[in-house]
Design a protein around this motif. Structure first.
Motif, PDB file in Angstrom:
ATOM      1  N   GLU A   1      29.765  44.793  38.252  1.00 26.60           N
ATOM      2  CA  GLU A   1      28.978  45.053  39.113  1.00 26.60           C
ATOM      3  C   GLU A   1      29.134  43.955  40.191  1.00 26.60           C
ATOM      4  O   GLU A   1      29.421  42.751  40.041  1.00 26.60           O
ATOM      5  CB  GLU A   1      27.571  44.554  38.574  1.00 26.60           C
ATOM      6  CG  GLU A   1      26.451  44.856  39.550  1.00 26.60           C
ATOM      7  CD  GLU A   1      25.033  44.487  38.673  1.00 26.60           C
ATOM      8  OE1 GLU A   1      24.079  44.683  39.308  1.00 26.60           O
ATOM      9  OE2 GLU A   1      25.137  44.449  37.298  1.00 26.60           O
ATOM     10  N   GLY A   2      29.144  44.286  41.351  1.00 25.35           N
ATOM     11  CA  GLY A   2      28.928  43.524  42.462  1.00 25.35           C
ATOM     12  C   GLY A   2      30.448  43.550  43.286  1.00 25.35           C
ATOM     13  O   GLY A   2      30.604  43.039  44.359  1.00 25.35           O
ATOM     14  N   LEU A   3      31.661  43.986  42.531  1.00 32.59           N
ATOM     15  CA  LEU A   3      32.532  43.868  43.072  1.00 32.59           C
ATOM     16  C   LEU A   3      33.262  45.394  43.055  1.00 32.59           C
ATOM     17  O   LEU A   3      32.899  46.603  42.590  1.00 32.59           O
ATOM     18  CB  LEU A   3      33.883  43.269  41.833  1.00 32.59           C
ATOM     19  CG  LEU A   3      33.566  42.166  41.714  1.00 32.59           C
ATOM     20  CD1 LEU A   3      34.710  41.634  40.702  1.00 32.59           C
ATOM     21  CD2 LEU A   3      33.786  41.308  42.875  1.00 32.59           C
ATOM     22  N   SER A   4      33.942  45.707  44.289  1.00 32.90           N
ATOM     23  CA  SER A   4      34.648  47.012  44.576  1.00 32.90           C
ATOM     24  C   SER A   4      35.531  47.397  43.547  1.00 32.90           C
ATOM     25  O   SER A   4      35.948  46.532  42.809  1.00 32.90           O
ATOM     26  CB  SER A   4      35.348  47.113  45.772  1.00 32.90           C
ATOM     27  OG  SER A   4      36.302  46.067  45.896  1.00 32.90           O
TER      28      SER A   4
ATOM     29  N   SER B   1      37.274  43.411  49.484  1.00 33.19           N
ATOM     30  CA  SER B   1      35.898  43.853  49.812  1.00 33.19           C
ATOM     31  C   SER B   1      35.839  45.401  49.594  1.00 33.19           C
ATOM     32  O   SER B   1      34.599  46.203  49.161  1.00 33.19           O
ATOM     33  CB  SER B   1      35.376  43.506  51.369  1.00 33.19           C
ATOM     34  OG  SER B   1      36.341  44.154  52.218  1.00 33.19           O
ATOM     35  N   SER B   2      37.055  45.988  49.771  1.00 34.38           N
ATOM     36  CA  SER B   2      36.974  47.389  49.352  1.00 34.38           C
ATOM     37  C   SER B   2      38.264  48.001  49.202  1.00 34.38           C
ATOM     38  O   SER B   2      39.225  47.280  49.291  1.00 34.38           O
ATOM     39  CB  SER B   2      36.409  48.329  50.809  1.00 34.38           C
ATOM     40  OG  SER B   2      37.006  48.099  51.745  1.00 34.38           O
TER      41      SER B   2
ATOM     42  N   GLU C   1      37.507  38.728  49.584  1.00 31.76           N
ATOM     43  CA  GLU C   1      36.195  37.977  49.370  1.00 31.76           C
ATOM     44  C   GLU C   1      36.399  36.633  48.754  1.00 31.76           C
ATOM     45  O   GLU C   1      37.300  36.456  47.765  1.00 31.76           O
ATOM     46  CB  GLU C   1      35.806  38.723  47.852  1.00 31.76           C
ATOM     47  CG  GLU C   1      35.406  40.171  48.031  1.00 31.76           C
ATOM     48  CD  GLU C   1      33.993  40.219  48.758  1.00 31.76           C
ATOM     49  OE1 GLU C   1      33.488  39.173  49.084  1.00 31.76           O
ATOM     50  OE2 GLU C   1      33.559  41.501  48.961  1.00 31.76           O
TER      51      GLU C   1
ATOM     52  N   LEU D   1      37.039  34.554  45.211  1.00 30.74           N
ATOM     53  CA  LEU D   1      37.073  35.403  44.152  1.00 30.74           C
ATOM     54  C   LEU D   1      38.504  35.999  43.819  1.00 30.74           C
ATOM     55  O   LEU D   1      39.057  36.435  44.624  1.00 30.74           O
ATOM     56  CB  LEU D   1      36.283  36.803  44.220  1.00 30.74           C
ATOM     57  CG  LEU D   1      34.565  36.589  44.144  1.00 30.74           C
ATOM     58  CD1 LEU D   1      34.044  37.816  44.557  1.00 30.74           C
ATOM     59  CD2 LEU D   1      34.158  36.093  43.047  1.00 30.74           C
TER      60      LEU D   1
END
Length: 257
Positions: free
Chosen positions: A123-126, A143-144, A152, A155
């Motif tokens: 959850e929260g990560l692409s 990010s994607s 990011e 991370l």
């Protein structure tokens, strides 16, 4: 690759290398070694014409898509395979296998699956659902999946969540080293330091959080005790080590002494 009484077959086309393949092998000792082993194995059988020898056929550039039943429907009868080709993934500069839309069937009477586990999204990560990975650049989370994705800050990812369920033990080592190198590089650039922000507590802060959450964890000296016990148990069986596989036994070993 030395298999007794077995002839190994690999299509010449599957061993052909492109400039991109050669570049990847130049940058990866592991990939270069695997290619050398497969190439050698594919030529050894030419010297053995014994009809009693078994045959092992490697088929590359194929992706299993479905199992097909036998004529009476009682067992598997064949596998449908989609032909693939290597293509630059557009993010890391590495090649990935992509489907061509062309299919073929491989008749069989039994199927044995031998692959890693596909990772689940966080959850929260692409997340790339097709490959089962978090998009990343040398371990830095992106990010994607798009070409315009940004890093990011702070991370990082490693292992199958980083590259997919592939590789061997040595692959994991290289994978971890690459991510750690990215972390160290970012640290040297001062990306973890915010002069206007509060001072980071580092290891001490992490331990405080774990204590607050009553989390069970094994400190480094506990890991050393586990390492010592596994080696001692392995020595009794003439092995480098005897792995402890149960969580409670690991915790007990970490507390000993």
């Amino acid at each position: 690759m030395c298999l007794k009484n077995v002839n190994v077959y690999i299509k010449e086309a599957d061993l052909a290398t492109s400039p991109a393949d050669k570049e990847e092998m130049r940058n990866s000792r592991i990939k270069r070694r695997v290619y050398e082993l497969l190439s050698k194995a594919a030529t050894v059988h030419q010297e053995n014409n014994d009809n009693d020898r078994k045959e092992l056929h490697f088929v590359f550039f194929r992706k299993p898509t479905k199992f097909l039943p036998s004529e009476d429907g009682s067992t598997v009868g064949a596998m449908e395979l989609e032909k693939t080709l290597l293509k630059d993934d557009g993010a890391t500069g590495k090649q990935v296998a992509v489907g061509t839309g062309e299919f073929e069937e491989l008749k069989c009477g039994i199927v044995l699956k031998s692959i890693g586990y596909k990772s689940l999204p966080i959850e929260g990560l692409s997340f790339d659902k097709y490959r089962g990975v978090v998009p990343n650049l040398r371990g830095r989370v992106l990010s994607s999946e798009s070409e315009t994705a940004t890093v990011e800050p702070g991370l990082y990812v490693v292992g199958w969540l980083k590259r997919g369920p592939t590789g061997i033990v040595a692959t994991n080592l290289h994978c971890a080293e690459e991510t750690v190198d990215s972390i160290l590089e970012d640290d040297r650039k001062g990306l973890f330091t915010d002069p206007s922000g509060p001072k980071r507590q580092g290891r001490r802060g992490l331990l405080e959080i774990l204590e607050q959450k009553n989390a069970r964890y094994v400190p480094f000296d506990g890991w050393e005790k586990i390492d010592t016990k596994e080696k001692a148990d392995g020595e009794l069986k003439n092995k480098p080590r005897e792995k402890i596989t149960r969580w409670n036994e690991l915790l007990e070993a970490a507390r000993e002494g």
